[in-house]
Design a protein around this motif. Structure first.
Motif, PDB file in Angstrom:
ATOM      1  N   ALA A 166       0.921  -1.368  -0.013  1.00 35.18           N
ATOM      2  CA  ALA A 166       0.001   0.080   0.030  1.00 35.18           C
ATOM      3  C   ALA A 166       0.812   1.093  -0.067  1.00 35.18           C
ATOM      4  O   ALA A 166       0.453   2.216  -0.689  1.00 35.18           O
ATOM      5  CB  ALA A 166      -0.960   0.108   1.213  1.00 35.18           C
ATOM      6  N   PRO A 167       1.869   1.389   0.809  1.00 37.26           N
ATOM      7  CA  PRO A 167       2.763   2.612   0.798  1.00 37.26           C
ATOM      8  C   PRO A 167       3.379   2.927  -0.714  1.00 37.26           C
ATOM      9  O   PRO A 167       3.779   3.928  -0.994  1.00 37.26           O
ATOM     10  CB  PRO A 167       3.714   2.370   1.919  1.00 37.26           C
ATOM     11  N   TYR A 168       3.693   1.854  -1.173  1.00 35.77           N
ATOM     12  CA  TYR A 168       4.390   2.096  -2.428  1.00 35.77           C
ATOM     13  C   TYR A 168       3.502   2.068  -3.728  1.00 35.77           C
ATOM     14  O   TYR A 168       3.968   2.474  -4.940  1.00 35.77           O
ATOM     15  CB  TYR A 168       5.349   0.813  -2.970  1.00 35.77           C
ATOM     16  N   TRP A 169       2.166   1.798  -3.611  1.00 37.23           N
ATOM     17  CA  TRP A 169       1.168   1.745  -4.882  1.00 37.23           C
ATOM     18  C   TRP A 169       1.211   3.016  -5.478  1.00 37.23           C
ATOM     19  O   TRP A 169       1.460   2.909  -6.808  1.00 37.23           O
ATOM     20  CB  TRP A 169      -0.163   1.380  -4.453  1.00 37.23           C
ATOM     21  N   ASP A 170       0.660   3.995  -5.073  1.00 36.45           N
ATOM     22  CA  ASP A 170       0.311   5.553  -5.923  1.00 36.45           C
ATOM     23  C   ASP A 170       1.680   5.850  -6.433  1.00 36.45           C
ATOM     24  O   ASP A 170       1.944   6.499  -7.442  1.00 36.45           O
ATOM     25  CB  ASP A 170      -0.463   6.323  -5.079  1.00 36.45           C
ATOM     26  N   ALA A 171       2.947   6.069  -5.202  1.00 34.81           N
ATOM     27  CA  ALA A 171       3.948   6.721  -5.590  1.00 34.81           C
ATOM     28  C   ALA A 171       5.108   5.756  -6.588  1.00 34.81           C
ATOM     29  O   ALA A 171       5.721   6.436  -7.430  1.00 34.81           O
ATOM     30  CB  ALA A 171       4.660   6.735  -4.319  1.00 34.81           C
ATOM     31  N   GLU A 172       4.889   4.567  -6.477  1.00 34.61           N
ATOM     32  CA  GLU A 172       5.994   3.744  -7.429  1.00 34.61           C
ATOM     33  C   GLU A 172       5.385   2.721  -8.257  1.00 34.61           C
ATOM     34  O   GLU A 172       5.920   2.707  -9.554  1.00 34.61           O
ATOM     35  CB  GLU A 172       6.871   3.027  -6.354  1.00 34.61           C
ATOM     36  N   ILE A 173       4.405   2.093  -7.822  1.00 31.11           N
ATOM     37  CA  ILE A 173       3.816   0.733  -8.681  1.00 31.11           C
ATOM     38  C   ILE A 173       3.008   1.349  -9.826  1.00 31.11           C
ATOM     39  O   ILE A 173       3.399   1.003 -10.892  1.00 31.11           O
ATOM     40  CB  ILE A 173       3.101   0.040  -7.894  1.00 31.11           C
ATOM     41  N   ILE A 174       2.321   2.353  -9.734  1.00 30.59           N
ATOM     42  CA  ILE A 174       1.372   3.013 -10.635  1.00 30.59           C
ATOM     43  C   ILE A 174       2.288   3.639 -11.826  1.00 30.59           C
ATOM     44  O   ILE A 174       2.165   3.281 -12.963  1.00 30.59           O
ATOM     45  CB  ILE A 174       0.414   3.945 -10.312  1.00 30.59           C
ATOM     46  N   PRO A 175       3.302   4.262 -11.551  1.00 27.77           N
ATOM     47  CA  PRO A 175       4.107   4.983 -12.542  1.00 27.77           C
ATOM     48  C   PRO A 175       5.052   3.924 -13.272  1.00 27.77           C
ATOM     49  O   PRO A 175       5.269   4.086 -14.475  1.00 27.77           O
ATOM     50  CB  PRO A 175       5.133   5.917 -11.664  1.00 27.77           C
ATOM     51  N   ILE A 176       5.360   2.876 -12.479  1.00 29.46           N
ATOM     52  CA  ILE A 176       6.068   1.611 -13.196  1.00 29.46           C
ATOM     53  C   ILE A 176       5.013   1.164 -14.252  1.00 29.46           C
ATOM     54  O   ILE A 176       5.492   0.891 -15.544  1.00 29.46           O
ATOM     55  CB  ILE A 176       6.340   0.458 -12.238  1.00 29.46           C
ATOM     56  N   LEU A 177       3.698   1.013 -14.082  1.00 25.27           N
ATOM     57  CA  LEU A 177       2.929   0.379 -15.049  1.00 25.27           C
ATOM     58  C   LEU A 177       2.529   1.357 -16.053  1.00 25.27           C
ATOM     59  O   LEU A 177       2.245   0.710 -17.082  1.00 25.27           O
ATOM     60  CB  LEU A 177       1.700  -0.198 -13.994  1.00 25.27           C
ATOM     61  N   LYS A 178       2.631   2.329 -15.970  1.00 24.29           N
ATOM     62  CA  LYS A 178       2.211   3.335 -16.908  1.00 24.29           C
ATOM     63  C   LYS A 178       3.441   3.580 -17.695  1.00 24.29           C
ATOM     64  O   LYS A 178       3.377   3.636 -19.013  1.00 24.29           O
ATOM     65  CB  LYS A 178       1.910   4.899 -16.401  1.00 24.29           C
ATOM     66  N   ALA A 179       4.616   3.418 -17.202  1.00 23.30           N
ATOM     67  CA  ALA A 179       5.971   3.523 -18.205  1.00 23.30           C
ATOM     68  C   ALA A 179       6.111   2.495 -18.949  1.00 23.30           C
ATOM     69  O   ALA A 179       6.540   2.424 -20.120  1.00 23.30           O
ATOM     70  CB  ALA A 179       7.065   3.924 -17.280  1.00 23.30           C
ATOM     71  N   ALA A 180       5.872   1.257 -18.422  1.00 22.41           N
ATOM     72  CA  ALA A 180       5.785  -0.157 -19.356  1.00 22.41           C
ATOM     73  C   ALA A 180       4.370  -0.715 -19.155  1.00 22.41           C
ATOM     74  O   ALA A 180       4.296  -1.805 -18.301  1.00 22.41           O
ATOM     75  CB  ALA A 180       7.021  -0.781 -18.767  1.00 22.41           C
ATOM     76  N   PRO A 181       3.491  -0.691 -19.988  1.00 23.35           N
ATOM     77  CA  PRO A 181       2.270  -1.236 -19.901  1.00 23.35           C
ATOM     78  C   PRO A 181       2.219  -2.702 -19.901  1.00 23.35           C
ATOM     79  O   PRO A 181       1.441  -3.613 -19.393  1.00 23.35           O
ATOM     80  CB  PRO A 181       1.500  -0.688 -20.801  1.00 23.35           C
ATOM     81  N   GLY A 182       3.401  -3.430 -20.583  1.00 25.12           N
ATOM     82  CA  GLY A 182       3.429  -4.834 -20.872  1.00 25.12           C
ATOM     83  C   GLY A 182       4.257  -5.485 -19.552  1.00 25.12           C
ATOM     84  O   GLY A 182       4.238  -6.732 -19.722  1.00 25.12           O
ATOM     85  N   ILE A 183       4.689  -4.835 -18.931  1.00 24.74           N
ATOM     86  CA  ILE A 183       5.696  -5.586 -17.921  1.00 24.74           C
ATOM     87  C   ILE A 183       4.682  -6.462 -17.137  1.00 24.74           C
ATOM     88  O   ILE A 183       3.619  -6.575 -16.679  1.00 24.74           O
ATOM     89  CB  ILE A 183       6.091  -4.362 -16.567  1.00 24.74           C
ATOM     90  N   ARG A 184       5.439  -7.414 -16.535  1.00 27.40           N
ATOM     91  CA  ARG A 184       4.934  -8.666 -15.791  1.00 27.40           C
ATOM     92  C   ARG A 184       5.038  -8.465 -14.444  1.00 27.40           C
ATOM     93  O   ARG A 184       5.711  -7.329 -14.076  1.00 27.40           O
ATOM     94  CB  ARG A 184       5.673 -10.053 -16.225  1.00 27.40           C
ATOM     95  N   VAL A 185       4.122  -9.054 -13.711  1.00 27.53           N
ATOM     96  CA  VAL A 185       4.245  -8.721 -12.150  1.00 27.53           C
ATOM     97  C   VAL A 185       5.442  -8.961 -11.527  1.00 27.53           C
ATOM     98  O   VAL A 185       5.967  -8.176 -10.760  1.00 27.53           O
ATOM     99  CB  VAL A 185       3.221  -9.769 -11.238  1.00 27.53           C
ATOM    100  N   ILE A 186       6.468 -10.191 -12.057  1.00 28.61           N
ATOM    101  CA  ILE A 186       7.557 -10.274 -11.499  1.00 28.61           C
ATOM    102  C   ILE A 186       8.754  -8.955 -11.845  1.00 28.61           C
ATOM    103  O   ILE A 186       9.350  -8.941 -10.877  1.00 28.61           O
ATOM    104  CB  ILE A 186       8.409 -11.639 -12.037  1.00 28.61           C
ATOM    105  N   GLY A 187       8.474  -8.448 -12.975  1.00 28.62           N
ATOM    106  CA  GLY A 187       9.357  -7.337 -13.038  1.00 28.62           C
ATOM    107  C   GLY A 187       9.005  -6.150 -12.339  1.00 28.62           C
ATOM    108  O   GLY A 187       9.897  -5.639 -11.771  1.00 28.62           O
ATOM    109  N   VAL A 188       7.708  -5.718 -11.786  1.00 30.34           N
ATOM    110  CA  VAL A 188       7.337  -4.809 -10.792  1.00 30.34           C
ATOM    111  C   VAL A 188       8.084  -5.206  -9.503  1.00 30.34           C
ATOM    112  O   VAL A 188       8.432  -4.375  -8.894  1.00 30.34           O
ATOM    113  CB  VAL A 188       5.958  -4.742 -10.776  1.00 30.34           C
ATOM    114  N   LEU A 189       7.833  -6.654  -9.138  1.00 31.77           N
ATOM    115  CA  LEU A 189       8.554  -6.832  -7.778  1.00 31.77           C
ATOM    116  C   LEU A 189       9.803  -6.896  -7.804  1.00 31.77           C
ATOM    117  O   LEU A 189      10.695  -6.352  -6.814  1.00 31.77           O
ATOM    118  CB  LEU A 189       7.956  -8.219  -7.461  1.00 31.77           C
TER     119      LEU A 189
END
Length: 101
Positions: free
Chosen positions: A39-62
């Motif tokens: 939760a603390p990382y969702w808006d600040a980090e995870i959402i920008p990662i997903l927007k920058a690389a829409p095809g990224i897999r979950v393991i890539g985000v982790l």
């Protein structure tokens, strides 16, 4: 008593008389058991990662989160755990000693 005719116990008959709904309809939705660790990382980090690389897999985000926050993994940085050595028991034979061939 109706319960005896139907083939179930008195306790079940009393319970059904009190509330005839099946158990699957009596339970409410279960709440979350613990807080979301991301939760603390969702808006600040995870959402920008997903927007920058829409095809990224979950393991890539982790992997990216682990790179940015090495202490995020509780399995590596959590409290010490007891070590358990599981024993595997082989099934017994027929009980007769083997004869040499």
């Amino acid at each position: 008593m109706v319960g005896a005719k139907a083939g179930f116990s008195k306790a079940s008959a009393y319970r059904i008389e009190g509330d005839a709904r099946p158990p699957s309809q009596k339970k409410g939705p279960r709440g979350r058991g613990r807080s979301d660790p991301l939760a603390p990382y969702w808006d600040a980090e995870i959402i920008p990662i997903l927007k920058a690389a829409p095809g990224i897999r979950v393991i890539g985000v982790l992997d990216e989160l682990r790179r940015r926050h090495p202490n995020l993994n509780p399995a590596l940085n959590g409290p010490e755990q007891d070590v358990i050595f599981r024993q595997e028991h082989e099934p017994a034979g027929s009980g007769r000693p083997r004869r040499p061939h």
